[in-house]
Design an enzyme around this catalytic site. Structure first.
Site, PDB file in Angstrom:
ATOM      1  N   ALA A  32       0.868  -1.190   0.000  1.00  7.39           N
ATOM      2  CA  ALA A  32       0.000   0.000   0.000  1.00  7.39           C
ATOM      3  C   ALA A  32       0.905   1.241   0.000  1.00  7.39           C
ATOM      4  O   ALA A  32       0.806   2.104   0.862  1.00  7.39           O
ATOM      5  CB  ALA A  32      -0.949  -0.012   1.192  1.00  7.39           C
ATOM      6  N   HIS A  34       3.103   4.568  -0.528  1.00  5.95           N
ATOM      7  CA  HIS A  34       2.853   6.015  -0.692  1.00  5.95           C
ATOM      8  C   HIS A  34       4.206   6.710  -0.779  1.00  5.95           C
ATOM      9  O   HIS A  34       5.267   6.038  -0.787  1.00  5.95           O
ATOM     10  CB  HIS A  34       1.992   6.537   0.466  1.00  5.95           C
ATOM     11  CG  HIS A  34       2.508   6.162   1.815  1.00  5.95           C
ATOM     12  ND1 HIS A  34       3.717   6.603   2.304  1.00  5.95           N
ATOM     13  CD2 HIS A  34       2.003   5.358   2.779  1.00  5.95           C
ATOM     14  CE1 HIS A  34       3.919   6.115   3.503  1.00  5.95           C
ATOM     15  NE2 HIS A  34       2.903   5.332   3.823  1.00  5.95           N
ATOM     16  N   HIS A  37       7.117   5.614   1.561  1.00  5.75           N
ATOM     17  CA  HIS A  37       7.875   4.428   1.147  1.00  5.75           C
ATOM     18  C   HIS A  37       8.803   4.771  -0.014  1.00  5.75           C
ATOM     19  O   HIS A  37       9.960   4.347  -0.058  1.00  5.75           O
ATOM     20  CB  HIS A  37       6.928   3.316   0.679  1.00  5.75           C
ATOM     21  CG  HIS A  37       5.966   2.831   1.723  1.00  5.75           C
ATOM     22  ND1 HIS A  37       4.608   3.032   1.638  1.00  5.75           N
ATOM     23  CD2 HIS A  37       6.163   2.141   2.874  1.00  5.75           C
ATOM     24  CE1 HIS A  37       4.009   2.477   2.673  1.00  5.75           C
ATOM     25  NE2 HIS A  37       4.921   1.932   3.446  1.00  5.75           N
ATOM     26  N   GLN A  61       3.410  -9.880  13.111  1.00  6.13           N
ATOM     27  CA  GLN A  61       3.581  -8.624  13.849  1.00  6.13           C
ATOM     28  C   GLN A  61       2.269  -7.906  14.133  1.00  6.13           C
ATOM     29  O   GLN A  61       2.257  -6.828  14.706  1.00  6.13           O
ATOM     30  CB  GLN A  61       4.534  -7.695  13.109  1.00  6.13           C
ATOM     31  CG  GLN A  61       3.981  -7.053  11.849  1.00  6.13           C
ATOM     32  CD  GLN A  61       5.073  -6.379  11.054  1.00  6.13           C
ATOM     33  OE1 GLN A  61       5.942  -7.028  10.482  1.00  6.13           O
ATOM     34  NE2 GLN A  61       5.053  -5.055  11.039  1.00  6.13           N
ATOM     35  N   GLY A 150      11.962   4.139   7.761  1.00  6.19           N
ATOM     36  CA  GLY A 150      11.445   5.477   8.029  1.00  6.19           C
ATOM     37  C   GLY A 150      11.435   5.788   9.519  1.00  6.19           C
ATOM     38  O   GLY A 150      11.158   4.921  10.341  1.00  6.19           O
TER      39      GLY A 150
HETATM   40  P1  AMP Z   1       5.206  -0.170   6.424  1.00  4.44           P
HETATM   41  O1  AMP Z   1       4.870  -0.602   5.047  1.00  4.44           O
HETATM   42  O2  AMP Z   1       4.181   0.689   7.049  1.00  4.44           O
HETATM   43  O3  AMP Z   1       5.677  -1.293   7.293  1.00  4.44           O
HETATM   44  O4  AMP Z   1       6.472   0.774   6.266  1.00  4.44           O
HETATM   45  C1  AMP Z   1       7.616   0.371   5.560  1.00  4.44           C
HETATM   46  C2  AMP Z   1       8.699   1.385   5.788  1.00  4.44           C
HETATM   47  O5  AMP Z   1       8.269   2.653   5.329  1.00  4.44           O
HETATM   48  C3  AMP Z   1       9.050   1.552   7.278  1.00  4.44           C
HETATM   49  O6  AMP Z   1      10.453   1.691   7.404  1.00  4.44           O
HETATM   50  C4  AMP Z   1       8.334   2.821   7.630  1.00  4.44           C
HETATM   51  O7  AMP Z   1       8.931   3.515   8.708  1.00  4.44           O
HETATM   52  C5  AMP Z   1       8.457   3.609   6.343  1.00  4.44           C
HETATM   53  N1  AMP Z   1       7.437   4.655   6.284  1.00  4.44           N
HETATM   54  C6  AMP Z   1       6.100   4.492   6.388  1.00  4.44           C
HETATM   55  N2  AMP Z   1       5.468   5.682   6.350  1.00  4.44           N
HETATM   56  C7  AMP Z   1       6.444   6.628   6.220  1.00  4.44           C
HETATM   57  C8  AMP Z   1       6.449   8.049   6.144  1.00  4.44           C
HETATM   58  N3  AMP Z   1       5.332   8.752   6.197  1.00  4.44           N
HETATM   59  N4  AMP Z   1       7.643   8.679   6.018  1.00  4.44           N
HETATM   60  C9  AMP Z   1       8.802   7.970   5.980  1.00  4.44           C
HETATM   61  N5  AMP Z   1       8.866   6.627   6.055  1.00  4.44           N
HETATM   62  C10 AMP Z   1       7.710   5.964   6.177  1.00  4.44           C
END
Ligand code: AMP
Length: 281
Positions: A32, A34, A37, A61, A150
């Protein structure tokens, strides 16, 4: 862009790149995708020869079945976005591919202190164990030279950094800045589930973090935490799970009265969606 669904095929591709002396920048995600990522992929592309992203909604998780079931799965669109930024490879395995012998794969979390049991760890039991389990598995498979995560998930980044060190992996860690929507709301795959009005109103979280930061010299930590919670909860329909100000390195309250190296972290329920955000003060 190369798309891989099996560990074997991905490894073959990466081994070839490694044998040519190429650096590998890895971006683990749950899809998903954005701009948040994509900023990580961009950073990997800027610094490494090969950028690899993974898309895997990791069941271990999630401490809430409904959250897992409702997590958006948009592989086709994600692949398009990755391709458009120039990502070299995407790895999108099935649960069976990642956990062929069941979700308990014998992973033993390294001893890294109580950083896993505070904040998110306290409110989402088992979350960090599952996150470490899958990141560890992905790092075994990809064996990157650089890992991009992130700072939106600040505690996650801190934990993975400690885990990588404890496991003796030689990986350069990169914690990248939070990417925000125009109104300040931290970008998140979960934002898609907010109604347009709530998505606009949710900017209160960012505005509150900014406000608390501006008040640092005028109040003690306790007062600032109460202020943060009260300002967010002024918005109808929100419930603050925690709003804490802690040491940015240890994520504990030790030595915080020096008011140096502090971070405010918060988790907020809004319209049944759990939103997290943070700000270095
Ligand atoms: P997720 O898919 O939510 O597990 O996130 C994957 C990676 O993207 C993780 O390292 C998150 O910290 C990073 N991430 C998600 N949202 C953001 C954001 N708004 N700004 C920077 N990094 C992000």
């Amino acid at each position: 862009m190369n798309s891989f669904y099996s560990i074997k095929a991905l490894k073959k591709y990466l081994n070839q790149a490694k044998s040519e002396g190429k650096t590998i920048g890895f971006v683990p995600t749950m899809g998903a995708l954005h701009k948040g990522h994509l900023s990580l992929v961009q950073a990997a592309l800027n610094e490494c020869n090969i950028a690899v992203a993974s898309i895997f909604v990791n069941p271990t998780q999630f401490n809430n079945k409904e959250d897992l079931d409702k997590y958006p799965r948009t592989l086709e669109k994600d692949s398009e976005l990755l391709e458009n930024v120039g990502c070299h490879a995407v790895f999108a395995p099935t649960v069976k591919e990642m956990y062929p012998h069941g979700l308990k794969n014998g992973f033993e979390a390294p001893q890294i202190g109580n950083i896993t049991s505070v904040l998110e760890g306290e409110h989402r039991p088992g979350h960090f164990e599952g996150m470490m389990q899958v990141v560890s598995l992905l790092l075994d498979i990809v064996a990157p030279t650089h890992l991009y995560m992130g700072l939106k998930d600040y505690q996650q980044f801190a934990i993975v950094s400690l885990m990588v060190e404890a496991q003796g992996r030689e990986i350069i860690m990169r914690g990248m800045p939070i990417v925000r929507e125009e109104n300040g709301l931290a970008m998140s795959s979960r934002n898609e589930r907010l109604s347009p009005t709530c998505r606009e109103n949710a900017k209160i979280i960012y505005e509150t973090l900014e406000k608390v930061k501006s008040q640092l010299d005028f109040h003690n930590i306790d007062e600032l935490e109460k202020l943060g919670k009260a300002l967010i909860e002024k918005l109808d329909g929100t419930e603050v799970e925690y709003f804490e100000i802690v040491d940015a390195k240890t994520l504990t309250k030790t030595d915080i009265n020096a008011k140096k190296n502090l971070i405010a972290l918060t988790a907020v329920w809004y319209e049944g969606i759990r939103l997290i955000d943070n700000m270095i003060l």
